[in-house]
Design an enzyme around this catalytic site. Structure first.
Site, PDB file in Angstrom:
ATOM      1  N   GLY A 144       0.875  -1.127  -0.023  1.00  0.00           N
ATOM      2  CA  GLY A 144       0.072   0.014   0.033  1.00  0.00           C
ATOM      3  C   GLY A 144       0.747   1.096   0.126  1.00  0.00           C
ATOM      4  O   GLY A 144       2.065   1.153  -0.382  1.00  0.00           O
ATOM      5  N   CYS A 145       0.209   2.265   0.396  1.00  0.00           N
ATOM      6  CA  CYS A 145       1.015   3.550   0.655  1.00  0.00           C
ATOM      7  C   CYS A 145       2.465   3.445   1.170  1.00  0.00           C
ATOM      8  O   CYS A 145       2.646   2.869   2.262  1.00  0.00           O
ATOM      9  CB  CYS A 145       0.301   4.540   1.432  1.00  0.00           C
ATOM     10  SG  CYS A 145       1.031   6.085   1.661  1.00  0.00           S
ATOM     11  N   PHE A 146       3.358   3.837   0.440  1.00  0.00           N
ATOM     12  CA  PHE A 146       4.792   3.703   0.848  1.00  0.00           C
ATOM     13  C   PHE A 146       5.183   4.493   2.156  1.00  0.00           C
ATOM     14  O   PHE A 146       6.094   4.036   2.966  1.00  0.00           O
ATOM     15  CB  PHE A 146       5.736   3.883  -0.225  1.00  0.00           C
ATOM     16  CG  PHE A 146       5.532   4.915  -0.974  1.00  0.00           C
ATOM     17  CD1 PHE A 146       5.367   6.139  -0.622  1.00  0.00           C
ATOM     18  CD2 PHE A 146       5.986   4.895  -2.501  1.00  0.00           C
ATOM     19  CE1 PHE A 146       5.477   7.106  -1.374  1.00  0.00           C
ATOM     20  CE2 PHE A 146       5.784   5.878  -3.292  1.00  0.00           C
ATOM     21  CZ  PHE A 146       5.570   7.294  -2.765  1.00  0.00           C
ATOM     22  N   TRP A 147       4.879   5.619   2.426  1.00  0.00           N
ATOM     23  CA  TRP A 147       5.085   6.204   3.436  1.00  0.00           C
ATOM     24  C   TRP A 147       5.004   5.472   5.145  1.00  0.00           C
ATOM     25  O   TRP A 147       6.197   5.506   5.490  1.00  0.00           O
ATOM     26  CB  TRP A 147       4.180   7.452   3.878  1.00  0.00           C
ATOM     27  CG  TRP A 147       4.209   8.464   2.806  1.00  0.00           C
ATOM     28  CD1 TRP A 147       5.185   8.595   1.585  1.00  0.00           C
ATOM     29  CD2 TRP A 147       3.137   9.358   2.547  1.00  0.00           C
ATOM     30  NE1 TRP A 147       4.760   9.834   0.979  1.00  0.00           N
ATOM     31  CE2 TRP A 147       3.619  10.115   1.268  1.00  0.00           C
ATOM     32  CE3 TRP A 147       1.819   9.841   3.002  1.00  0.00           C
ATOM     33  CZ2 TRP A 147       2.843  11.273   0.759  1.00  0.00           C
ATOM     34  CZ3 TRP A 147       1.300  10.689   2.488  1.00  0.00           C
ATOM     35  CH2 TRP A 147       1.541  11.417   1.428  1.00  0.00           C
TER      36      TRP A 147
ATOM     37  N   GLU B  22       3.529   0.991  -5.609  1.00  0.00           N
ATOM     38  CA  GLU B  22       4.313   1.702  -4.597  1.00  0.00           C
ATOM     39  C   GLU B  22       5.042   0.511  -3.598  1.00  0.00           C
ATOM     40  O   GLU B  22       4.267  -0.093  -3.129  1.00  0.00           O
ATOM     41  CB  GLU B  22       3.300   2.551  -3.853  1.00  0.00           C
ATOM     42  CG  GLU B  22       2.815   3.894  -4.353  1.00  0.00           C
ATOM     43  CD  GLU B  22       2.221   4.759  -3.505  1.00  0.00           C
ATOM     44  OE1 GLU B  22       2.475   4.797  -2.379  1.00  0.00           O
ATOM     45  OE2 GLU B  22       1.563   5.650  -4.000  1.00  0.00           O
TER      46      GLU B  22
END
Length: 163
Positions: free
Chosen positions: A9-12, A53
């Site tokens: 999912g979102c890489f952050w 991502e």
């Protein structure tokens, strides 16, 4: 040092999470698995490049094994949602492991088989295990995003260790 490539999912949050794991030397947000050369975040968000991502994790195998990183990968996201993590949806948010060797692929596939046999999730695991892919780092403003801007979206390593 070895490298691992995970799409959760979102890489952050994934990057932030892996940075806290003892034995991880570096974690870099970026893209892999698509067909465009050196894609931008804006391009990937269109869904036309087929990149995921991802986070490239550099680790010391004498301090943390690849199998442990795979275990943590499956604990930090929902591997049963196709092209979606939380509010984010699209192929760029797919659950994927890009194996850098036959051994990494074997470990990832065995972990999926173990979790499936144990019925660890209510729905089938949709994580894709793919061969090595070119890693393209995301723009600088994506690197260490939570450290620069605050916020979080994932549990910490210590919380996972107590499960």
């Amino acid at each position: 040092m070895e490298k691992a490539l995970f799409g959760a999912g979102c890489f952050w949050g994934v990057e932030h999470f892996f940075r806290d794991v003892p034995g991880v030397i570096d974690a870099v947000s970026g893209f892999a698995g698509g067909h465009a050369q050196n894609p931008s975040y804006k391009q990937v968000c269109t869904g036309t490049t087929n990149h995921a991502e991802v986070v490239e994790v550099t680790f010391d195998p004498a301090k943390v094994g690849y199998e442990k990183l795979v275990d943590l990968f499956f604990k930090m996201h929902d591997p049963t949602t196709l092209n979606r993590q939380g509010p984010d949806h699209g192929t760029q948010y797919r659950s994927a492991i890009f194996a850098n060797s036959a051994e990494q692929a074997r470990i990832a596939k065995e972990k999926i088989a173990q979790l499936t046999a144990a019925k660890a999730f209510r729905s089938p695991i949709v994580t894709q295990v793919e061969g090595a892919a070119t890693f393209w780092p995301a723009e600088d403003y994506h690197q260490c995003y939570f450290e620069k801007h605050g916020g979080s979206c994932h549990v910490t390593y210590k919380e996972l260790e107590h499960q």
